[in-house]
Every structure is written in C-alpha cells, then in structure tokens.
Design a protein around this motif. Sequence first.
Motif, PDB file in Angstrom:
ATOM      1  N   ALA A 169      66.320  82.316  -2.644  1.00 34.43           N
ATOM      2  CA  ALA A 169      66.030  83.586  -2.771  1.00 34.43           C
ATOM      3  C   ALA A 169      66.482  84.324  -1.515  1.00 34.43           C
ATOM      4  CB  ALA A 169      64.648  84.062  -2.958  1.00 34.43           C
ATOM      5  N   CYS A 170      67.469  85.156  -1.615  1.00 37.17           N
ATOM      6  CA  CYS A 170      68.242  85.670  -0.350  1.00 37.17           C
ATOM      7  C   CYS A 170      67.175  86.899  -0.086  1.00 37.17           C
ATOM      8  CB  CYS A 170      69.455  86.302  -0.836  1.00 37.17           C
ATOM      9  SG  CYS A 170      70.311  87.096   0.458  1.00 37.17           S
ATOM     10  N   GLY A 171      67.091  86.806   1.368  1.00 36.53           N
ATOM     11  CA  GLY A 171      66.297  87.755   1.947  1.00 36.53           C
ATOM     12  C   GLY A 171      66.691  89.016   2.545  1.00 36.53           C
ATOM     13  N   ASN A 172      68.236  89.267   2.261  1.00 35.56           N
ATOM     14  CA  ASN A 172      68.982  90.537   2.680  1.00 35.56           C
ATOM     15  C   ASN A 172      68.860  91.392   1.199  1.00 35.56           C
ATOM     16  OD1 ASN A 172      70.933  92.187   3.222  1.00 35.56           O
ATOM     17  ND2 ASN A 172      72.521  91.018   3.592  1.00 35.56           N
ATOM     18  N   GLU A 173      68.220  92.666   1.596  1.00 35.96           N
ATOM     19  CA  GLU A 173      67.792  93.460   0.597  1.00 35.96           C
ATOM     20  C   GLU A 173      69.057  93.984  -0.230  1.00 35.96           C
ATOM     21  OE1 GLU A 173      65.333  96.516   2.517  1.00 35.96           O
ATOM     22  OE2 GLU A 173      63.868  95.137   2.845  1.00 35.96           O
ATOM     23  N   THR A 174      70.096  94.187   0.423  1.00 33.48           N
ATOM     24  CA  THR A 174      71.198  94.759  -0.483  1.00 33.48           C
ATOM     25  C   THR A 174      71.905  93.539  -1.172  1.00 33.48           C
ATOM     26  OG1 THR A 174      72.601  94.071   1.618  1.00 33.48           O
ATOM     27  CG2 THR A 174      71.979  96.615   1.344  1.00 33.48           C
ATOM     28  N   CYS A 175      71.720  92.089  -1.130  1.00 35.68           N
ATOM     29  CA  CYS A 175      72.155  91.063  -1.658  1.00 35.68           C
ATOM     30  C   CYS A 175      71.030  90.763  -2.724  1.00 35.68           C
ATOM     31  CB  CYS A 175      72.389  90.143  -0.756  1.00 35.68           C
ATOM     32  SG  CYS A 175      72.920  88.658  -1.777  1.00 35.68           S
ATOM     33  N   GLY A 176      69.908  90.097  -2.513  1.00 31.50           N
ATOM     34  CA  GLY A 176      69.142  89.872  -3.180  1.00 31.50           C
ATOM     35  C   GLY A 176      69.391  88.555  -4.122  1.00 31.50           C
ATOM     36  N   LEU A 177      70.160  87.863  -3.827  1.00 29.25           N
ATOM     37  CA  LEU A 177      70.682  86.710  -4.679  1.00 29.25           C
ATOM     38  C   LEU A 177      69.377  85.698  -5.049  1.00 29.25           C
ATOM     39  CD1 LEU A 177      73.193  85.066  -6.216  1.00 29.25           C
ATOM     40  CD2 LEU A 177      72.658  83.708  -3.791  1.00 29.25           C
ATOM     41  N   GLN A 178      69.403  85.433  -6.195  1.00 22.33           N
ATOM     42  CA  GLN A 178      68.316  84.309  -6.980  1.00 22.33           C
ATOM     43  C   GLN A 178      68.970  83.114  -7.667  1.00 22.33           C
ATOM     44  OE1 GLN A 178      64.585  84.512  -6.929  1.00 22.33           O
ATOM     45  NE2 GLN A 178      64.233  86.287  -5.872  1.00 22.33           N
ATOM     46  N   THR A 216      71.792  78.873   3.526  1.00 18.95           N
ATOM     47  CA  THR A 216      72.602  79.934   3.697  1.00 18.95           C
ATOM     48  C   THR A 216      72.972  80.572   2.187  1.00 18.95           C
ATOM     49  OG1 THR A 216      73.920  78.887   5.277  1.00 18.95           O
ATOM     50  CG2 THR A 216      74.712  80.737   4.359  1.00 18.95           C
ATOM     51  N   CYS A 217      73.198  81.886   1.952  1.00 20.07           N
ATOM     52  CA  CYS A 217      73.096  82.475   0.824  1.00 20.07           C
ATOM     53  C   CYS A 217      74.784  82.525   0.406  1.00 20.07           C
ATOM     54  CB  CYS A 217      72.688  84.121   1.088  1.00 20.07           C
ATOM     55  SG  CYS A 217      73.156  85.006  -0.494  1.00 20.07           S
ATOM     56  N   SER A 218      75.089  82.046  -0.866  1.00 15.23           N
ATOM     57  CA  SER A 218      76.593  81.772  -1.052  1.00 15.23           C
ATOM     58  C   SER A 218      76.969  83.273  -1.398  1.00 15.23           C
ATOM     59  CB  SER A 218      76.578  80.896  -2.154  1.00 15.23           C
ATOM     60  OG  SER A 218      75.890  81.488  -3.371  1.00 15.23           O
ATOM     61  N   ASP A 219      76.458  84.235  -1.476  1.00 15.16           N
ATOM     62  CA  ASP A 219      76.841  85.701  -1.627  1.00 15.16           C
ATOM     63  C   ASP A 219      76.935  86.240  -0.440  1.00 15.16           C
ATOM     64  OD1 ASP A 219      77.567  85.593  -4.294  1.00 15.16           O
ATOM     65  OD2 ASP A 219      75.816  86.850  -4.824  1.00 15.16           O
ATOM     66  N   CYS A 220      75.835  86.439   0.332  1.00 12.81           N
ATOM     67  CA  CYS A 220      76.290  87.367   1.656  1.00 12.81           C
ATOM     68  C   CYS A 220      76.115  86.618   2.984  1.00 12.81           C
ATOM     69  CB  CYS A 220      75.258  88.370   1.635  1.00 12.81           C
ATOM     70  SG  CYS A 220      73.430  87.823   1.827  1.00 12.81           S
ATOM     71  N   GLY A 221      75.814  85.169   3.013  1.00 11.12           N
ATOM     72  CA  GLY A 221      75.809  84.529   4.306  1.00 11.12           C
ATOM     73  C   GLY A 221      74.369  84.556   5.072  1.00 11.12           C
TER      74      GLY A 221
HETATM   75 ZN   LIG Z   1      72.539  87.037  -0.006  1.00  9.35          ZN
END
Ligand SMILES: [Zn+2]
Length: 308
Positions: free
Chosen positions: A216-225, A197-202
């Motif tokens: 690597a977050c797959g949510n385009e508006t987030c993009g956390l690496q 799970t992405c710790s920024d956006c879920g």
């Molecule tokens: Zn994310």
Amino acid sequence: MTIARGGHRWYASVLCKVQMDLPSPTRSQSERGRVGVDLGVKYLAALSKPLHANEPGSAVVANPRHVRDAARRLTRAQQALSRTRKGSSRRERTKRRVGRLHHELAERREAHLHQLTKRLATEFSEIAVEDLNVAGMTRSARGTTEAPGRKVRQKAGLNRAILDASPGELRRQLAYKTKWYGSKLAVLDRWWPSSKTCSDCGWQNPHLTLSDRTFACGNETCGLQLDRDMNAARNIEQHATLDDEPPVACDRRETSNARGAPVSPATPPGGRQEAKKREDTGPPGPVPPQRSDPLASPPRGQEQTKLF
Ligand SMILES: [Zn+2]
C-alpha cells in the motif's frame, strides 16, 4: 562425460561444443517487450505481465499439483523414517524411499521450471530477474580438513530450503535460453528494495514485513494498492539492466557435469554462477572436484564422478 547418481538412478551427461547462429527476437516477442519475474515461495513466480497474452490470470505461475503431492509424500516418508529403529532393515528400506522421493521432487520442480523459462524466453524480448546471491547464500559450511566447518548439517538443511525456491536455477536457465530464442536477460541488483518500493511513484516503505501481502503506497497522490509480489515484479521489470554475457549454449543435461557446474580449475570458488564459465572448460584431462565451490558440489544427495 560425467556420471551422476540421483536417487535410485544414474545419469550420464555428455559435453560438446556446437556453433550456432543466435536468433533475433521475433515480432511478437518485441511487441510483448520486457517482463519482470519475482520468484515466490507459495507459488513459483509472479510476473509483471501475464505469461499468456490473453489470460490475465497467468501473471501468477502456481506450483503444479504434482510438485505439492511429491512434497507431501516426502514429508510422510521422512516421518516414517524417524519412527524406525537404528540399524534395522526397515530403516534401510525407508531411507532408500526417502532418497527416491527427494530426487523425484527435485526432478518435478526442475521440469516445471524448464517449462516456465522456455515460455518466458520465447514469449518476451527481455526477461528481468533479481540478482540473488544464491552461491553465497547456499555455500556449504563443510570447510577443509585443516579447518573443518561448524554446523555443517544445519547449514545443509538451510541450503536445501533456499535451493528449493531455485532462484539461481531460474537465472541459469534463462541465461542460455534467452540466447537460444532471441531474447535478452536483464538483472536487478540484489540490494535494490524491489518489495519495499512503490512501482508507480517510487515511494518507499522501509517497514514492510514478509507478512504484508499487499503493498500500500503511502504517497497520498499515488495510493497504489497492489499484491506485494506483483509490485516487486513490476519494479524488477522497470529497474533491471541488461546482462551482457558472451553467448553460451548449454543445458543441464548437456553440460560438463550434471549440475551444470563450472569445471575450469580457474573458476573462483563462490564466483558468479552464470553459464559463461562453462564456455571454456580448460585443458583436457582430469579436473579435481572443487569441494569448496558449492556449485560444484553435488546437489540433492547426488554423487558425481568426473570420468574424463
Ligand atoms: Zn506510489
């Protein structure tokens, strides 16, 4: 008192009940707040915040060199053992050496874990860990006389590998140290996908494998690496809930047996392994060893005798 043997040494553990006032968190503990802890395999732990406030690098706690060295010496001794002839005196000697090295490694690892848990409990006001079902994962396959277990040796080897990473020991130490030092323990459900799970956006990546070292977050508006374990540590910090256990005050060296295992006959086998079970040790008198309870069985080749 419990007498335990580990490697070439004997240990005596004395249990006593002590009344103490539980402290509140200090101001610096409250300022640092909650930390999430993810236990690693290559290193000891990844933390959602640095262990030392001014050192960003201390968010990853490495396994110290002496632990790695001891592991290497153990491997060599085991290779030497496999080259000896059965029944030879050289084999007996090498066997004793392997036993000693095993014990030495376990002791070093534990000492290092003690350093980490004390630091965590004194530095932060809340420490969040994952609830790993260690008791279930490492249950002995031994079985009973009537229904002997299968693949006992194989399971014992697997158990050793799991226990080497010590998730249960981390939690056990934190359970009482947080109370000693005014902090609190928080636990995240074992089924919560902390790595995926992405710790920024879920956003969730169900296809994440163990070899993916970066999340690597797959949510385009987030993009956390982010480093995979760091991401897990942040999730553990954010989603764990406080563990409300009654106060206890036990340390491994001071519990009813050297393993810190429950001694109450009423303890359900394979039950949760928090220290609370040691609060009430039941009526005085000899307690039969609970061979069905993995936590009551001697670890790392230790033999234990309950005296009284
Ligand atoms: Zn994310």
